[in-house]
Design an enzyme around this catalytic site. Structure first.
Site, short mmCIF file in Angstrom:
data_model
loop_
_atom_site.label_atom_id
_atom_site.label_comp_id
_atom_site.label_asym_id
_atom_site.label_seq_id
_atom_site.Cartn_x
_atom_site.Cartn_y
_atom_site.Cartn_z
N ASN A 181 43.23 43.79 39.40
CA ASN A 181 44.25 43.60 38.98
C ASN A 181 45.39 44.85 39.19
O ASN A 181 45.90 45.35 39.83
CB ASN A 181 44.58 43.03 37.41
CG ASN A 181 45.41 43.19 37.26
OD1 ASN A 181 47.14 42.29 38.07
ND2 ASN A 181 46.12 43.49 36.14
N ASP A 182 44.99 45.99 38.27
CA ASP A 182 44.92 47.53 38.43
C ASP A 182 45.21 48.22 39.49
O ASP A 182 46.38 48.93 40.00
CB ASP A 182 45.62 48.34 37.50
CG ASP A 182 45.48 47.28 35.48
OD1 ASP A 182 47.08 46.25 35.82
OD2 ASP A 182 45.03 48.21 34.45
N VAL A 183 44.57 48.02 39.74
CA VAL A 183 43.42 48.66 40.89
C VAL A 183 44.57 48.78 42.80
O VAL A 183 43.97 49.38 43.37
CB VAL A 183 41.92 48.53 41.48
CG1 VAL A 183 41.11 49.26 40.28
CG2 VAL A 183 41.93 46.92 41.96
N VAL A 184 45.41 47.26 42.22
CA VAL A 184 46.27 47.65 43.58
C VAL A 184 47.22 46.73 43.39
O VAL A 184 48.19 46.52 44.26
CB VAL A 184 45.81 46.05 44.19
CG1 VAL A 184 44.29 45.82 44.85
CG2 VAL A 184 45.86 44.68 43.79
N SER B 184 44.20 44.46 31.15
CA SER B 184 45.10 45.80 31.01
C SER B 184 46.29 45.16 30.61
O SER B 184 46.18 45.82 29.38
CB SER B 184 45.06 46.65 31.89
OG SER B 184 46.08 45.68 32.59
#
Length: 458
Positions: A385-388, A426
């Site tokens: 999720n957040d890392v992309v 998150s």
């Protein structure tokens, strides 16, 4: 005999150093782990000989069998999704062991009426302080990661001031104890406040920031062990504790940079609390069928997989590796891009992919892929999720703005595997899922990848 013991400690320390160094590479991590374990065996045997505790061998054997049995059963039964909380437990019990070592040495001196010098009193208090914080902080982190308590950050007015005041009181008690260790109440109050501070320190942290917490607590467990080594005057414990503390701290700093956070954010709490904010994402998620994805992948010549926690939940690493092999046999270049904070603990995705025997040379860092990712035909995002999330690059109001990400949104086609339309761990909406070049493959990741594999085999 003293010379032999010290030589054994030196050999053990060298094995620790080389073992940790080898753990820095996926291809040598297992061998490094065995090397470090061998060093620990030498250190334990040398310590038993040095302390001449053979008259208590029954207690030692019982402890060895009990602890080894619990560890073996836990290692066999734990699922890969449970590895983060297992590591948190390991950190916690390491801290608790250091607390007990410091407490036992002080209790022995107190009961015997022996004089405790300034240095010994100081390191006893440090071992108990860091060990207590590590224990309760790790247990709380274990509860968050395992879902036994809410993973959301808990905040209250004046929280930082309150935590800072408790820390100041602990420091004052530590100074008072160091100069007058005969006041037992000061020691007990210090222990209680250290245990409380561990909980309060982890309380405001949640969501995708938990990998940093696990890494930091690992560092704390090493520092606590080092302090315990000074308490019992054991050189190899000091060395081992310093190695764990330093390597854990370096990893924490690396992960902080990967999340665009400072170490101060981690140490003083409060980070990860803001999951609201950010520009509203326009558009809608566009679902794709397995047939559509098959035809696109069949024609692809450059494919990257981006694993996330969703891959661990689905236990999809083996079918992902199988699909990667099929694509490679079909003439495509296949790579696996792992973000430093993907998953719920440091190296979580690396462990999963290694378990599936993914070739080490196909695991690449995001810095090696981002410059040429616009040449990638298909990027397959599996539960990340957040890392992309491209909002980290474009939306200054986003809580993750400035965080280095894998720029999969620049690939020609993106397939995102996701169970539903909800937000990630998150709590932040991922703008990638609404991009024009992104298609969603909803459902269980293992089943979805398995269906793609079946299409290729047909």
């Amino acid at each position: 005999m003293a010379i032999v013991i010290n030589l054994a400690y030196i050999v053990a320390s060298i094995l620790f150093i080389f073992g940790i160094k080898m753990m820095g590479q996926a291809s040598s991590a297992r061998q490094g782990n065995r090397l470090s374990a061998g060093g620990m065996l030498i250190a334990v045997v040398a310590t038993l000989i040095h302390q001449q505790v053979f008259d208590s061998w029954l207690w030692i054997a019982a402890g060895l069998l009990l602890g080894g049995g619990i560890g073996a059963i836990a290692a066999q039964r734990v699922e890969m999704t449970g590895m983060p909380e297992l590591v948190a437990l390991f950190n916690g019990f390491g801290g608790l062991a250091s607390l007990f070592v410091g407490w036992a040495e002080y209790q022995h001196a107190f009961d015997a009426g022996e004089t405790v010098d300034l240095f010994t009193a100081a390191v006893v208090f440090l071992a108990v302080l860091i060990g207590g914080i590590t224990f309760t902080g790790s247990i709380y982190a274990w509860g968050k990661l395992s879902g036994r308590v809410s993973g959301s950050p808990i905040l209250f007015p004046g929280q930082k001031i309150f935590n800072g005041s408790i820390m100041a009181i602990i420091v004052a008690l530590g100074i008072a104890f160091a100069f007058d260790p005969t006041i037992y109440l000061v020691f007990i109050v210090g222990v209680g406040l250290a245990l409380l501070l561990g909980i309060l320190g982890v309380m405001p942290i949640g969501g995708g920031d938990m990998p940093v917490v696990v890494s930091l607590l690992n560092s704390f467990s090493g520092l606590a062990a080092s302090a315990a080594g000074f308490v019992i005057q054991n050189n190899v414990l000091v060395v081992a504790g310093c190695l764990v503390g330093a390597s854990g701290l370096i990893l924490t700093i690396i992960m902080c940079k990967a999340m665009n956070r400072t170490l101060a954010n981690v140490l003083f709490g409060g980070f990860g609390a803001a999951v609201s904010g950010g520009t509203a994402v326009e558009g809608e998620m566009k679902a794709a069928s397995i047939d559509d994805a098959y035809f696109v992948l069949e024609a692809a010549r450059n494919v990257v997989f981006v694993p996330g926690y969703g891959m661990a939940v689905a236990q999809a690493q083996h079918v992902v590796k199988e699909l990667g092999q099929i694509l490679e046999d079909n003439g495509a270049e296949v790579r696996y891009v792992v973000h430093p904070v993907a998953g719920r603990m440091p190296g979580h995705m690396n462990v999963l992919l290694a378990e599936a025997d993914v070739p080490y040379e196909q695991l690449v860092e995001m810095e090696d892929v981002n410059p040429t990712i616009n040449q990638v035909d298909v990027a397959i995002v599996i539960g990340a999720n957040d890392v992309v999330n491209p909002a980290a690059l474009t939306d200054e109001s986003s809580p993750i703005y400035g965080m280095p990400i894998i720029n999969v949104h620049e690939a020609r086609t993106v397939y995102a595997l996701k169970r539903g339309r909800g937000r990630g761990f998150s709590g932040i909406v991922n703008a990638l899922f609404f991009s024009e070049n992104t298609r969603m493959l909803f459902g269980d990741a293992k089943q979805t990848i398995g269906d793609l594999v079946a299409h290729f085999k047909e």
